[in-house]
Design an enzyme around this catalytic site. Structure first.
Site, PDB file in Angstrom:
ATOM      1  N   ARG A  44      -2.082 -15.602   3.366  1.00  0.00           N
ATOM      2  CA  ARG A  44      -3.539 -15.631   3.102  1.00  0.00           C
ATOM      3  C   ARG A  44      -4.207 -16.864   3.706  1.00  0.00           C
ATOM      4  O   ARG A  44      -5.363 -16.797   4.118  1.00  0.00           O
ATOM      5  CB  ARG A  44      -3.792 -15.573   1.602  1.00  0.00           C
ATOM      6  N   LYS A  59       1.716   7.731  -9.196  1.00  0.00           N
ATOM      7  CA  LYS A  59       0.863   8.578 -10.033  1.00  0.00           C
ATOM      8  C   LYS A  59      -0.314   9.223  -9.306  1.00  0.00           C
ATOM      9  O   LYS A  59      -0.993   8.582  -8.515  1.00  0.00           O
ATOM     10  CB  LYS A  59       0.277   7.726 -11.166  1.00  0.00           C
ATOM     11  N   GLY A 113      -0.482  -2.782  -1.817  1.00  0.00           N
ATOM     12  CA  GLY A 113       0.645  -3.697  -1.996  1.00  0.00           C
ATOM     13  C   GLY A 113       2.007  -3.136  -1.620  1.00  0.00           C
ATOM     14  O   GLY A 113       2.741  -3.737  -0.853  1.00  0.00           O
ATOM     15  N   GLY A 132      -6.847  -3.735  -4.416  1.00  0.00           N
ATOM     16  CA  GLY A 132      -7.920  -3.033  -5.135  1.00  0.00           C
ATOM     17  C   GLY A 132      -9.143  -2.809  -4.267  1.00  0.00           C
ATOM     18  O   GLY A 132      -9.770  -1.748  -4.317  1.00  0.00           O
TER      19      GLY A 132
HETATM   20  P1  AMP Z   1       1.708   2.920  -6.983  1.00  0.00           P
HETATM   21  O1  AMP Z   1       1.637   1.590  -7.669  1.00  0.00           O
HETATM   22  O2  AMP Z   1       1.103   4.048  -7.769  1.00  0.00           O
HETATM   23  O3  AMP Z   1       1.246   2.884  -5.544  1.00  0.00           O
HETATM   24  O4  AMP Z   1       3.231   3.292  -6.941  1.00  0.00           O
HETATM   25  C1  AMP Z   1       4.187   2.539  -6.255  1.00  0.00           C
HETATM   26  C2  AMP Z   1       5.506   2.785  -6.925  1.00  0.00           C
HETATM   27  O5  AMP Z   1       5.802   4.155  -6.909  1.00  0.00           O
HETATM   28  C3  AMP Z   1       6.655   2.085  -6.252  1.00  0.00           C
HETATM   29  O6  AMP Z   1       7.100   1.042  -7.065  1.00  0.00           O
HETATM   30  C4  AMP Z   1       7.709   3.194  -6.132  1.00  0.00           C
HETATM   31  O7  AMP Z   1       8.983   2.780  -6.575  1.00  0.00           O
HETATM   32  C5  AMP Z   1       7.176   4.270  -7.051  1.00  0.00           C
HETATM   33  N1  AMP Z   1       7.664   5.609  -6.712  1.00  0.00           N
HETATM   34  C6  AMP Z   1       7.640   6.192  -5.506  1.00  0.00           C
HETATM   35  N2  AMP Z   1       8.257   7.388  -5.580  1.00  0.00           N
HETATM   36  C7  AMP Z   1       8.668   7.567  -6.830  1.00  0.00           C
HETATM   37  C8  AMP Z   1       9.376   8.598  -7.511  1.00  0.00           C
HETATM   38  N3  AMP Z   1       9.764   9.709  -6.886  1.00  0.00           N
HETATM   39  N4  AMP Z   1       9.637   8.425  -8.830  1.00  0.00           N
HETATM   40  C9  AMP Z   1       9.259   7.315  -9.460  1.00  0.00           C
HETATM   41  N5  AMP Z   1       8.569   6.297  -8.873  1.00  0.00           N
HETATM   42  C10 AMP Z   1       8.300   6.434  -7.576  1.00  0.00           C
END
Ligand code: AMP
Length: 396
Positions: free
Chosen positions: A35, A198, A354, A377
């Site tokens: 940064r 999610k 991230g 964000g």
């Molecule tokens: P997010 O913060 O929603 O962008 O999610 C990122 C996280 O999703 C990472 O830490 C990944 O380990 C997790 N992730 C990716 N694929 C899967 C999966 N099939 N099951 C559980 N977690 C997952």
């Protein structure tokens, strides 16, 4: 877009909002100076054009007033190193001492203020606090993309005290231009890769993207909500049952809008959420009970790779598997490699968020894509179609 390139700084003091929220180790050494490096071109431009710079930032999350561990004094040496000047420091960000230091600042000099968040007025967007900061300088530069989605005193409110003398730094301008290039003016076909855990946290972006993209690859944990919604068996895979209908609506809307949706056609499944779990490959929608999908499978990698490599523009946010564990990193690594190949083929490729940035760094490919966004964000809110208050305050 009004940037430091367009302004005459000779004899002027610029107050610059930077994002120096860098990680420190137990001995207060900066462990990642990305940064600081990213803000250097803006500050150097101000100095080269005859101005002086007053730098302000937050660091960490101080709770109640000043805390030594969150003082920006710890980074003075690092900032000096990157700017090639001896940066002065004052252990506050408003008040008489700060005003005296600011008054004494000569062309070519840099003054770093202490942590803005030692005052709750910063995050509250307090007008009087912003005015005190504004009093220190002749013009305002916002170069902190990471906080541009917050209406804080130093990121947004302060701008109104400089109706004419406000502008973007080169980092923030570069972020806005790159995102614009990716989603508005980029070469077709435009492919977005959305991963992560999610649907709920990405649904607004996905909905926005349906109006812009030609191809949408959906991977990662959220793919299983789509798979279940389509009637598939997903075993113990991560799922959001409240979003099954939403997932079906996305698929329907995509069809109506002519967007090609690519979901994994197979998964690497495991009998435990662990690097040492037993694993095998299952076709989409055929995951047995007791098993969970933790990465996309080999066929999915081929399909995704082919779509990505034929794209004119690629936007990637979120890993397509639990890449933090070696066993489940092949899918995300393959995406990273395909994004690099797309870049080699002439596509404009933007990576943000991230985890996908962490992934491209992990595979050592960060310098082989077009642009890596520094905003978490802020990037997501831009992609959701929101106006960022920090950007709006400089533009209007
Ligand atoms: P997010 O913060 O929603 O962008 O999610 C990122 C996280 O999703 C990472 O830490 C990944 O380990 C997790 N992730 C990716 N694929 C899967 C999966 N099939 N099951 C559980 N977690 C997952």
């Amino acid at each position: 877009m009004n940037t430091v390139r367009d302004y005459d700084f000779s004899g002027k003091k610029a107050i610059v909002r930077v994002d120096f929220n860098v990680p420190l180790d137990d001995h207060f050494n900066v462990t990642d100076d990305t940064r600081i490096r990213a803000a250097a071109p803006t500050i150097k431009t101000i100095l080269e054009k005859g101005g002086s710079a007053i730098l302000m930032s937050h660091l960490g999350r101080p709770k109640n007033g000043p805390e030594d561990k969150f003082s920006l004094k710890h980074i003075v040496t690092k900032v000096s190193e990157h700017l090639g000047v001896n940066v002065k420091f004052v252990s506050d960000c408003i008040g008489e001492d700060v005003e005296a230091e600011a008054n004494n600042l000569k062309a070519g000099e840099v003054l770093l203020l202490d942590n803005l968040r030692f005052y709750k007025e910063e995050t509250n967007g307090d007008n009087a606090f912003a005015e005190k900061l504004a009093k220190l300088a002749d013009c305002y530069v916002n170069d902190a993309f990471g906080t541009a989605h917050r209406a804080h005193a130093s990121t947004t409110i302060i701008a109104k005290f400089f109706p004419k003398d406000k502008m973007f730094g080169l980092l923030l301008a570069g972020e806005l231009e790159s995102i614009e290039k990716a989603i508005k003016t980029g070469k077709a076909p435009l492919t977005a890769i959305m991963g992560g855990s999610k649907v709920s946290s990405k649904i607004q972006i996905i909905t926005q993207l349906l109006d812009k993209v030609d191809n949408l690859i959906i991977g990662g944990g959220m793919g299983y909500t789509f798979s279940k919604a389509k009637g598939g068996k997903i075993g113990n895979s991560i799922v959001e049952d409240d979003f099954l209908e939403t997932a079906l609506n996305v698929l329907k809307e995509a069809e109506e809008k002519g967007v090609n949706i690519y979901l994994p056609v197979d998964s690497l499944i495991a009998d435990d959420f662990s690097n040492d779990a037993n694993t095998k490959v299952a076709s989409a929608g055929e995951i047995p009970d007791g098993w969970e999908g933790l990465d996309c499978g080999p066929e999915s990698r081929k399909v995704f790779g082919s779509v990505i490599e034929q794209s004119g523009t690629v936007l990637w946010n979120g890993p397509v598997g639990v890449f933090e564990m070696e066993t489940f990193g092949a899918g995300t690594k393959a995406i990273a490699e395909s994004v690099v190949r797309a870049t080699e083929n002439g596509a404009f490729t933007l990576i943000g968020g991230g985890d996908s940035v962490a992934a491209i760094n992990k595979y050592g490919l960060a310098d082989q894509v077009s642009y890596i966004s520094t905003g978490g964000g802020a990037l997501l809110e831009l992609l959701e179609g929101k106006v960022l208050p920090g950007v709006d305050a400089v533009l209007n």
